[in-house]
Design a protein around this motif. Structure first.
Motif, PDB file in Angstrom:
ATOM      1  N   ILE A 106       0.876  -1.332   0.050  1.00 48.46           N
ATOM      2  CA  ILE A 106       0.133   0.089  -0.024  1.00 48.46           C
ATOM      3  C   ILE A 106       0.816   1.310  -0.095  1.00 48.46           C
ATOM      4  O   ILE A 106       0.351   2.300  -0.421  1.00 48.46           O
ATOM      5  CB  ILE A 106      -0.936   0.036   1.285  1.00 48.46           C
ATOM      6  N   MET A 107       1.920   1.287   0.393  1.00 50.16           N
ATOM      7  CA  MET A 107       2.821   2.401   0.624  1.00 50.16           C
ATOM      8  C   MET A 107       3.992   2.345  -0.217  1.00 50.16           C
ATOM      9  O   MET A 107       4.913   1.598  -0.143  1.00 50.16           O
ATOM     10  CB  MET A 107       3.491   2.318   1.902  1.00 50.16           C
ATOM     11  N   PRO A 108       3.862   3.345  -1.456  1.00 50.18           N
ATOM     12  CA  PRO A 108       4.793   3.223  -2.617  1.00 50.18           C
ATOM     13  C   PRO A 108       6.270   3.699  -2.009  1.00 50.18           C
ATOM     14  O   PRO A 108       6.364   4.681  -1.150  1.00 50.18           O
ATOM     15  CB  PRO A 108       4.125   4.426  -3.568  1.00 50.18           C
ATOM     16  N   GLY A 109       7.180   3.026  -2.350  1.00 46.12           N
ATOM     17  CA  GLY A 109       8.507   3.389  -2.174  1.00 46.12           C
ATOM     18  C   GLY A 109       9.102   2.805  -0.900  1.00 46.12           C
ATOM     19  O   GLY A 109      10.214   3.209  -0.627  1.00 46.12           O
ATOM     20  N   LYS A 110       8.304   2.204  -0.373  1.00 41.98           N
ATOM     21  CA  LYS A 110       8.654   1.555   0.800  1.00 41.98           C
ATOM     22  C   LYS A 110       9.671   0.453   0.778  1.00 41.98           C
ATOM     23  O   LYS A 110       9.166  -0.708   0.088  1.00 41.98           O
ATOM     24  CB  LYS A 110       7.590   1.206   1.967  1.00 41.98           C
ATOM     25  N   VAL A 111      10.704   0.267   1.582  1.00 46.41           N
ATOM     26  CA  VAL A 111      11.745  -0.884   1.168  1.00 46.41           C
ATOM     27  C   VAL A 111      12.086  -1.458   2.738  1.00 46.41           C
ATOM     28  O   VAL A 111      12.483  -0.680   3.627  1.00 46.41           O
ATOM     29  CB  VAL A 111      12.852  -0.417   0.697  1.00 46.41           C
ATOM     30  N   ASN A 112      11.874  -2.671   2.856  1.00 46.28           N
ATOM     31  CA  ASN A 112      11.861  -3.106   4.333  1.00 46.28           C
ATOM     32  C   ASN A 112      13.398  -4.003   4.486  1.00 46.28           C
ATOM     33  O   ASN A 112      13.724  -4.465   3.443  1.00 46.28           O
ATOM     34  CB  ASN A 112      10.693  -4.021   4.653  1.00 46.28           C
TER      35      ASN A 112
END
Length: 480
Positions: free
Chosen positions: A321-327
């Motif tokens: 859902i959150m664009p650009g998020k990297v875990n």
């Protein structure tokens, strides 16, 4: 319509049973399949390979002792070699959660070996009939075969795990050199502490992994002590007096492992302590990697609202859902692997303590958990090293940003102004949200700051002490 499955009728001491026509196993295996539809898991490759080694060695030894006819012994040897190579893996079908002691898995091997040996005899038009118990299992018992197989299987997997650990330690060592000039805030209790080098943090990871590697190798040495030849309960019943010693020598030749005969075959039937110790060494290593993975997640947290002192490789999008998020997915994966290893170590410990009198009937559980621990540790560490550690980069600007706001730098002033005065400096700097130097300058102007002996301190002394951060971080390593 699906094609109707074809069966053949096999017999054992309990009577007749239908066995799939295209499978090499026999009645006892089929009964185990029907009795234990538990997990759907299949025997580990290490477990199949290791018992095949035992069957190969036994055929050679019994032939040399004049107890097996050459055609029978040679057919068993050829079948065993094919099983070791993995040619018949689909025929090993007994669930790890099965009858105690591993009799079902053992008979699966005996039956497949005998069936394939009989095929080899027929293909070569040689007279003879191989029996799974009388010939393949000659001078052996589940009681001594299964613990011996667990030992051999662990040693077979050991090299891959050792290489994974060495690779991880070397990767962290390389990063420790790369990050040696990055000075940052150390943290204890998750609170600001004295400055350290990012390279020093990473050198600690490398050293911890290497020490765990040594612990595992040391624990593995006892796995080469075999109780084969003890047959039932350790008595050696039905085995030639020279069988045990010849078996150890033959298996050492086949595997290249350093093996020796147990000094007490009864102990080797009863005690699972060597497995417990080895499992414990694996667990200790798992705990180390859990700590390291958690550290990397903290150091890379944010980036905008976290520490952001290092950057982990971006290997996949982190949110639906959150664009650009990297875990930090590789560190998260490693945590899950190592938690599973710790859980399996608990299972090994409980199963090892569950033996009674002359036998531990929980050996299938010990085998399953040890082999699975080694397998997932090896794969998990390799993936973590290759897809995370090798690609870590430092963020020197962010490290400097936090260091400049670290009031614990006042520790460098202890020899000049003392602990109490330093504590007041730090408290005032945090209250005003300014640097230690700024508060020290104010207090010197107001005549509020002095040396331990009561004489006035100069601003230059304070500056020189605070600028000695590089020298402050040089200790702690016996060798660079």
């Amino acid at each position: 319509m699906t094609e109707e499955k074809k069966y053949r009728i096999e017999k054992d001491s309990l009577g007749e049973i239908n066995v799939p026509a295209d499978m090499l196993y026999g009645a006892q295996t089929q009964r185990a399949v029907e009795n234990f539809p538990i997990s759907g898991y299949l025997p580990d490759r290490a477990f199949i390979w290791s018992i095949a080694v035992i069957k190969l060695a036994a055929a050679r030894v019994n032939l040399s002792l004049g107890l097996l006819l050459p055609p029978i012994a040679e057919a068993i040897q050829d079948a065993s070699k094919e099983i070791m190579e993995g040619k018949w893996d689909k025929h090993f079908v007994v669930d790890p959660f099965q009858a105690g002691a591993g009799t079902s898995h053992h008979m699966n091997i005996n039956e497949v070996t005998a069936s394939r040996a009989n095929q080899i005899l027929e293909e070569n038009q040689i007279q003879g009939k191989v029996h799974p118990n009388d010939h393949v299992n000659m001078a052996q018992s589940t009681n001594d075969v299964i613990p011996t197989a667990i030992r051999l299987g662990c040693l077979w997997r050991l090299n891959d795990l050792d290489e994974a650990l060495l690779s991880a330690a070397n990767a962290f060592t390389r990063k420790s050199v790369e990050f040696d000039n990055v000075i940052k805030s150390g943290r204890t209790h998750l609170q600001d502490a004295v400055p350290v080098r990012l390279g020093q943090e990473f050198s600690a990871y490398a050293s911890a992994i290497q020490r765990d590697r040594n612990r595992i190798l040391e624990a593995s040495e006892d796995l080469g002590r075999l109780g084969i030849g003890g047959t039932a309960a350790g008595t050696g019943l039905n085995a030639h007096p020279d069988f045990a010693s010849r078996m150890v020598s033959e298996m050492a030749n086949i595997t290249g492992f350093s093996l020796e005969l147990s000094e007490n075959l009864f102990e080797s039937m009863q005690s699972m302590a060597d497995f417990t110790a080895f499992s414990g060494a694996l667990r200790t290593c798992a705990v180390t990697f859990t700590k390291i993975a958690n550290d990397l997640r903290l150091l890379s947290s944010g980036p905008a609202s976290g520490l952001d002192e290092i950057h982990l490789p971006a290997v996949q999008p982190g949110s639906s859902i959150m664009p650009g998020k990297v875990n930090p997915v590789m560190a998260e994966m490693l945590n899950m692997v190592m938690i599973q290893v710790c859980a399996m170590d608990t299972a090994v410990a409980l199963a090892s303590g569950a033996g009674q009198l002359e036998l531990n009937v929980m050996m299938p559980s010990i085998a399953y958990n040890l082999f699975e621990m080694m397998k997932i540790m090896t794969s998990g560490i390799n993936a973590f090293t290759n897809r995370c550690v090798d690609g870590i980069s430092a963020n020197p600007e962010r490290c400097r940003f936090w260091l400049e706001r670290n009031t614990i730098l006042v520790t460098a002033l202890n020899p000049i102004i003392g602990y109490q005065a330093g504590a007041k400096l730090a408290q005032e700097a945090r209250r005003q949200d300014v640097s230690i130097l700024a508060v020290a300058e104010q207090q010197i102007k107001n005549g509020q700051l002095s040396r331990l002996d009561g004489t006035p301190v100069t601003l230059e002394e304070i500056k020189t002490a605070l600028q000695s951060v590089d020298a402050m971080t040089r200790g702690g390593l016996m060798a660079s």
